[in-house]
Write a protein that holds these residues in place. Structure first.
Motif, PDB file in Angstrom:
ATOM      1  N   GLN A 252       6.915   0.642  -5.962  1.00 47.10           N
ATOM      2  CA  GLN A 252       5.708   0.559  -5.147  1.00 47.10           C
ATOM      3  C   GLN A 252       4.486   0.311  -6.037  1.00 47.10           C
ATOM      4  O   GLN A 252       3.632  -0.519  -5.708  1.00 47.10           O
ATOM      5  CB  GLN A 252       5.555   1.847  -4.347  1.00 47.10           C
ATOM      6  CG  GLN A 252       4.533   1.790  -3.266  1.00 47.10           C
ATOM      7  CD  GLN A 252       4.595   3.040  -2.387  1.00 47.10           C
ATOM      8  OE1 GLN A 252       5.051   4.105  -2.798  1.00 47.10           O
ATOM      9  NE2 GLN A 252       4.136   2.896  -1.171  1.00 47.10           N
ATOM     10  N   GLN A 253       4.404   1.003  -7.170  1.00 43.69           N
ATOM     11  CA  GLN A 253       3.292   0.793  -8.103  1.00 43.69           C
ATOM     12  C   GLN A 253       3.305  -0.625  -8.655  1.00 43.69           C
ATOM     13  O   GLN A 253       2.259  -1.254  -8.795  1.00 43.69           O
ATOM     14  CB  GLN A 253       3.351   1.805  -9.249  1.00 43.69           C
ATOM     15  CG  GLN A 253       2.744   3.140  -8.913  1.00 43.69           C
ATOM     16  CD  GLN A 253       1.312   2.984  -8.433  1.00 43.69           C
ATOM     17  OE1 GLN A 253       1.009   3.265  -7.278  1.00 43.69           O
ATOM     18  NE2 GLN A 253       0.420   2.539  -9.284  1.00 43.69           N
TER      19      GLN A 253
ATOM     20  N   VAL B 108       1.872  -2.844  -6.094  1.00 40.77           N
ATOM     21  CA  VAL B 108       0.418  -2.697  -6.009  1.00 40.77           C
ATOM     22  C   VAL B 108      -0.245  -3.568  -7.079  1.00 40.77           C
ATOM     23  O   VAL B 108      -1.185  -4.323  -6.796  1.00 40.77           O
ATOM     24  CB  VAL B 108      -0.006  -1.220  -6.155  1.00 40.77           C
ATOM     25  CG1 VAL B 108      -1.496  -1.080  -6.420  1.00 40.77           C
ATOM     26  CG2 VAL B 108       0.402  -0.431  -4.921  1.00 40.77           C
TER      27      VAL B 108
ATOM     28  N   GLU C 245      -2.480  -6.899  -6.348  1.00 38.64           N
ATOM     29  CA  GLU C 245      -3.853  -6.926  -6.873  1.00 38.64           C
ATOM     30  C   GLU C 245      -4.098  -8.231  -7.619  1.00 38.64           C
ATOM     31  O   GLU C 245      -5.140  -8.870  -7.447  1.00 38.64           O
ATOM     32  CB  GLU C 245      -4.062  -5.730  -7.797  1.00 38.64           C
ATOM     33  CG  GLU C 245      -5.446  -5.640  -8.375  1.00 38.64           C
ATOM     34  CD  GLU C 245      -5.597  -4.424  -9.268  1.00 38.64           C
ATOM     35  OE1 GLU C 245      -5.457  -4.584 -10.503  1.00 38.64           O
ATOM     36  OE2 GLU C 245      -5.844  -3.328  -8.742  1.00 38.64           O
TER      37      GLU C 245
END
Length: 159
Positions: A27-28, A31, A35
């Motif tokens: 998930q990170q 992200v 971005e």
């Protein structure tokens, strides 16, 4: 017998925790990927370079955890349950390895340096390819989790 039951639950419960932690890392990674892919200012700045570095750090951490922790545990679980999982893994892991090579090549292009305009153009082109490769990788990993781990959840719970 009670000790064996406790050991099985601790062992496979630990695999579940490992997978949960790994999926949070995924998930990170996503992200950081989103971005960057949504970045409208593609001028070669230090801030943009740092975003690429953060993406690569998350990417390498995620890929490493998969290869050196999660896949190892899934393979051990398949071996212990001996229900065809090893054959399945032997077909899927080489395909995952191909995605690892793409991820590591992307990381090597970033290499923690300040990026030139040409570097940025190349990386944004490669970012799109990386996204496609990661999507494919995630599908394969989810398939393995489903067939090598979740398929045994009831067996572990009943032990």
């Amino acid at each position: 017998m009670l000790e064996n039951c406790r050991n099985a639950k601790e062992r496979w419960g630990g695999v579940s925790e490992l997978i949960d932690r790994w999926l949070k890392e995924r998930q990170q990674l996503l992200v950081h990927y989103c971005e960057l892919s949504g970045e409208s200012d593609r001028s070669p700045t230090e801030a943009l370079s740092k975003k690429f570095v953060r993406l690569c750090e998350a990417l390498v951490d995620y890929v490493s955890a998969g290869h050196f922790e999660v896949y190892e545990q899934l393979t051990q679980e398949a071996r212990d349950f001996n229900d065809g999982g090893l054959e399945l893994a032997s077909k899927v892991y080489p395909e995952i390895q191909k995605t690892t090579e793409v991820a590591l090549a992307f990381n090597d292009q970033v290499d923690g340096r300040i990026l030139t305009e040409e570097d940025v153009d190349t990386l944004f082109n490669e970012l799109s390819r990386l996204g496609e490769v990661l999507e494919s990788r995630f599908e394969m990993e989810d398939f393995l989790i489903e067939h090598l781990h979740n398929a045994h959840a009831e067996k572990v719970a009943s032990v």
